[in-house]
Design a protein around this motif. Structure first.
Motif, PDB file in Angstrom:
ATOM      1  N   LEU A 630       0.718  -1.132   0.142  1.00 54.31           N
ATOM      2  CA  LEU A 630       0.061  -0.070  -0.019  1.00 54.31           C
ATOM      3  C   LEU A 630       0.793   1.098   0.004  1.00 54.31           C
ATOM      4  N   ARG A 631       0.905   2.099  -1.005  1.00 52.99           N
ATOM      5  CA  ARG A 631       1.636   3.314  -1.068  1.00 52.99           C
ATOM      6  C   ARG A 631       0.627   4.598  -1.375  1.00 52.99           C
ATOM      7  N   SER A 632       1.249   5.560  -1.025  1.00 48.53           N
ATOM      8  CA  SER A 632       0.702   6.926  -0.966  1.00 48.53           C
ATOM      9  C   SER A 632       1.754   8.070  -0.764  1.00 48.53           C
ATOM     10  N   ASP A 633       1.298   9.325  -1.754  1.00 50.30           N
ATOM     11  CA  ASP A 633       2.260  10.398  -1.676  1.00 50.30           C
ATOM     12  C   ASP A 633       2.111  11.085  -0.132  1.00 50.30           C
ATOM     13  N   THR A 658       6.230   6.115   2.327  1.00 52.06           N
ATOM     14  CA  THR A 658       5.151   6.409   1.695  1.00 52.06           C
ATOM     15  C   THR A 658       4.602   4.963   1.248  1.00 52.06           C
ATOM     16  N   VAL A 659       5.275   4.058   2.058  1.00 57.88           N
ATOM     17  CA  VAL A 659       4.634   2.400   1.664  1.00 57.88           C
ATOM     18  C   VAL A 659       4.463   1.456   2.773  1.00 57.88           C
ATOM     19  N   LEU A 660       3.419   0.912   2.570  1.00 59.01           N
ATOM     20  CA  LEU A 660       3.168  -0.165   3.720  1.00 59.01           C
ATOM     21  C   LEU A 660       2.985  -1.662   2.851  1.00 59.01           C
ATOM     22  N   VAL A 661       3.159  -2.390   3.746  1.00 59.76           N
ATOM     23  CA  VAL A 661       3.120  -3.657   3.334  1.00 59.76           C
ATOM     24  C   VAL A 661       2.322  -4.519   4.054  1.00 59.76           C
TER      25      VAL A 661
END
Length: 832
Positions: A630-633, A658-661
């Protein structure tokens, strides 16, 4: 008898013989070799039974009259004797009885001159042994009974002296059948009063019992089965006693020359059509909902075939139907080719009924794009033609096993004939006639009593299913249902005309004829016109004032949720439905344009805000596979997700700001985020957003049964040219068979069987001389020869030439030119 019938067939002109084959088409499957073979087949048990199955009750009674009036010595009857007993004592017109008798003669169930009619022998094997429900003559049963009936006055006094209980037994047996069964041991000793049960099960059998009194007075004759005495005895009412008891209604019993008239009041045809059209709309809507439910969650196929009870109940609940209606629509959709089986992905076995699912086929998409009338017509034709009885679903079979939908136990070969019979009865009535079920069964019993017996439950199911599908309305056959029935049974009138006139020589002025009305056009005129717009309400509900066009229906499926269906459907726009549209590839501008273009009312501002708000959040989060990432700016947004307790089941951890896994798959990650109110979108390996609607699984395409089967039990209708061709073929075969029987004895004796070489040489020389003379005189000659296989043959030909060691001759019967090697010819004799 076979030769006699064959002789009668030979005397028929070609048109009359073709009419016989048209009325009894089973006689030419396959085409008989000659008229003798045709006569044998016409008297066979199977063919006679098929002919009798199509006769009405009155015609069968006239056939019974012919059986009753036969002379006991030669077995012949006459037209006058049959008409006399049929019109005695009252009620039946002689001309009406004559028409029924002529029909029997046209079918060759009776044949011969009017003064000496013969009943086909197989009639006794196919029909009940008691014609018109009357027993055998007293002389054939018992001498005491014969002595009683020989005195008519004594017979009347004996009948009048019977007690009311005994008279009731006599009246019941006189109505037919004329036999009754007694318990074992009752008639072992006629002088001992032994308590038992009588034929009607209500009186003790003894010296004072009604049955014993009737037997003692020879009004009933006991017939004891010597081979099985423990089975009891049978008593039979002599024919003369039955005729006496029928003195009021006639020897044949009550006669109905015309079918009974239903007493139910007629409906207004327009009201019946409107009611049926409304039900047709519901049928299409429910069938589509059922197939959509199958698309969302396919039903697994049982190893024994069909789908389970739980899956049927699930489908019924999801569509708001009862189980019987859901089973009917599922069977019809399967017969129409809209549903089918597909193998599970990665299934280890391909055995029938194992590792398969029932889901919509590729034809479903084409069907759904058609108009309401076209979709209904597709379903109705499949129902009319499918050899399956949906009413059996949920019942128990002979082995006490539950019958499931789409299983082999639902198959019934006679189901199409039953539907055609019931709808045919309704079609024969005036428009708007709405008989009740009992009246329909009474009409069916008159039109085809042999075929209708024992099928009452199936006929009632047909009436129920026709009402559920919209074929009937308010109990009456609809106008479009009548047209659909005509098209299915009779076929297109233009196609039939083309078959009978393939060269098109019978056209009139050559101008194109008007296209006939069809069931689809008739139903289209009754249904509300499809609409291409909706009414947007302030509470974000969408009202569609009529059946939507296919494109509008597809758009509403993508952007709104259905709340209520019917003539005017209601949908609701929600954040979830808008997210679904954005996931399918719509952009915010596309949604604004869609609502402005389709809505006839101003688009509420709340909808504009909702679209913009959902679109702004849509795609703020992007998911991929790691398991899943899961990523987001927006780092704050990821921090919010990571801190959300509802996301604890995902086991999220931060790889970068900016990144979750997560170890779970991307699909489960997306569902959990959407359930929590977030709006993530998936992305591919390049980071591009995946904005596509998931492609539904479909079973392999299947052809509707209406395009493959008309009636499994029906014989194809033969056209006039085909019938005349068959008649010509049979007559040629008959001529050949008769010619083979009249081969000259000299040809048979010399055909390869002359004694000694000198005898054979002399016969061959004489044959050559005869053939040379026949060539000069162009005369017919019998030629005996040995064929290539060494078999001796004979043929009647007209020689054309003799040269180069060969004889060329024409067979006038087949109009073919044959060539014979001269050294193979053994004999030649001029035709006398």
């Amino acid at each position: 008898m076979t030769t006699t019938l064959a002789d009668h067939l030979r005397l028929l002109p070609d048109d009359a013989l073709a009419a016989l084959l048209e009325m009894r088409p089973d006689l030419v499957v396959p085409v008989p070799a000659d008229l003798s073979a045709l006569a044998i087949r016409a008297q066979s048990r199977v063919s006679v039974a098929r002919a009798l199955d199509g006769l009405d009750d009155f015609t069968l009674k006239i056939l019974d009259a012919a059986r009753l009036t036969r002379d006991p010595d030669d077995g012949l009857t006459s037209v006058d004797a049959v008409l006399t007993i049929a019109t005695t004592p009252r009620g039946v017109d002689r001309a009406t009885a004559r028409r029924a008798l002529d029909r029997l003669r046209a079918l060759f169930l009776l044949y011969g001159p009017e003064s000496a009619l013969t009943v086909v022998a197989s009639i006794e094997e196919v029909c009940l042994p008691y014609p018109a429900g009357l027993g055998r003559p007293a002389a054939a049963l018992d001498s005491r009974a014969a002595h009683l009936v020989a005195d008519p006055a004594r017979l009347r006094r004996t009948v009048l002296s019977a007690s009311p209980q005994a008279r009731a037994i006599l009246d019941r047996l006189a109505a037919g059948p004329p036999v009754g069964t007694l318990p074992p041991g009752v008639l072992d000793d006629l002088t001992v009063a032994e308590p038992a049960t009588s034929a009607d099960g209500s009186e003790p059998v003894g010296k004072s019992s009604p049955v014993r009194w009737l037997v003692d007075n020879s009004l009933l004759v006991p017939i004891v089965d010597a081979g099985a005495p423990t089975r009891g005895a049978t008593v039979e009412l002599p024919r003369e006693v039955g005729l006496l008891l029928r003195r009021d209604c006639g020897p044949l019993g009550p006669l109905l020359p015309q079918p009974p008239t239903p007493a139910a009041p007629n409906r207004e045809p327009k009201a019946a059509d409107s009611a049926g059209a409304g039900q047709a709309m519901e049928t299409v809507r429910h069938a589509e909902a059922l197939l959509e439910a199958l698309s969302a969650e396919p039903a697994p196929v049982l190893r024994s075939g069909g789908i389970g009870v739980r899956d049927l109940r699930r489908l019924a609940r999801s569509t708001g139907l009862d189980e019987s209606t859901a089973a009917l629509l599922l069977e019809v959709a399967y017969a129409a080719g809209l549903a089918g089986e597909a193998d599970l992905v990665g299934a280890a076995t391909t055995r029938t009924g194992a590792d398969q699912q029932v889901l919509p086929t590729a034809s479903y998409e084409v069907w759904r794009s058609g108009s309401l009338a076209q979709r209904w017509d597709h379903l109705a034709r499949a129902w009319l033609s499918m050899p399956r009885q949906a009413g059996l679903v949920g019942q128990r079979d002979d082995r006490d096993r539950l019958i499931t939908a789409l299983s082999a136990e639902v198959e019934r070969a006679g189901a199409p004939a039953a539907r055609r019979a019931v709808l045919g009865i309704l079609a024969d009535l005036d428009p708007g006639a709405a008989p009740v079920a009992d009246e329909v069964l009474e009409l069916l019993a008159w039109h085809a009593p042999r075929r209708s017996k024992g099928r009452e439950a199936a006929y009632r199911e047909v009436l129920t299913e026709a009402a559920q599908l919209g074929v009937t309305g308010l109990g009456a056959l609809t106008s479009y249902g009548r047209l659909m029935l005509t098209e299915v049974i009779a076929g297109d009138a233009r196609t039939t005309a083309a078959e009978q006139d393939p060269l098109g020589r019978r056209t009139g002025s050559g101008e194109p004829t008007a296209e006939p009305a069809t069931a689809i056009r008739a139903l289209d005129a009754l249904l509300p016109a499809p609409v291409d717009h909706f009414l947007m309400q302030a509470d974000l509900t969408v009202v569609v004032p009529g059946p939507p066009e296919p494109t509008l229906a597809a758009e509403l499926d993508a952007v709104a949720e259905l709340e209520s269906a019917g003539g005017a459907s209601v949908h609701r726009v929600t954040g979830a439905s808008l997210r679904q549209a954005l996931d399918a590839g719509y952009a915010a501008d596309d949604l604004h344009t869609l609502f402005k273009r389709r809505s006839r009312t101003p688009v509420p501002q709340t909808l504009t805000y909702l679209i913009d708000d959902v679109a702004r959040k849509h795609g703020g989060l992007r998911a991929g596979s790691a398991g899943a990432y899961l990523r987001s700016d927006d780092e704050a947004l990821l921090t919010e997700v990571l801190a959300d307790r509802r996301m604890a089941v995902l086991s999220l951890r931060r790889l970068a700001p900016t990144v979750l896994v997560t170890p779970l798959q991307v699909g489960r990650l997306l569902n959990a985020l959407r359930d929590a109110g977030y709006a993530p979108v998936p992305e591919d390996a390049t980071g591009a957003a995946v904005l596509t609607r998931a492609k539904p699984r479909r079973a392999p395409a299947r052809t509707s049964i209406a395009n493959r089967v008309t009636d499994p039990l029906a014989t194809p209708k033969l056209t006039v040219p085909r019938l005349l061709g068959i008649v010509e073929q049979i007559r040629r075969g008959d001529a050949a068979a008769r010619a083979a029987r009249r081969v000259p004895a000299s040809v048979r004796s010399l055909n390869g069987r002359a004694g000694g070489d000198s005898g054979q040489s002399q016969a061959h020389t004489q044959a050559m001389a005869v053939l040379q003379q026949a060539v000069r005189d162009k005369a017919l000659v019998w030629v005996g020869y040995v064929d290539a296989h060494g078999a001796t043959m004979s043929r009647l030909v007209r020689p054309v030439s003799m040269a180069a060691g060969y004889l060329r001759a024409e067979d006038e019967r087949t109009e073919m030119l044959h060539t014979f090697a001269l050294h193979r010819i053994t004999a030649a004799v001029l035709e006398e």
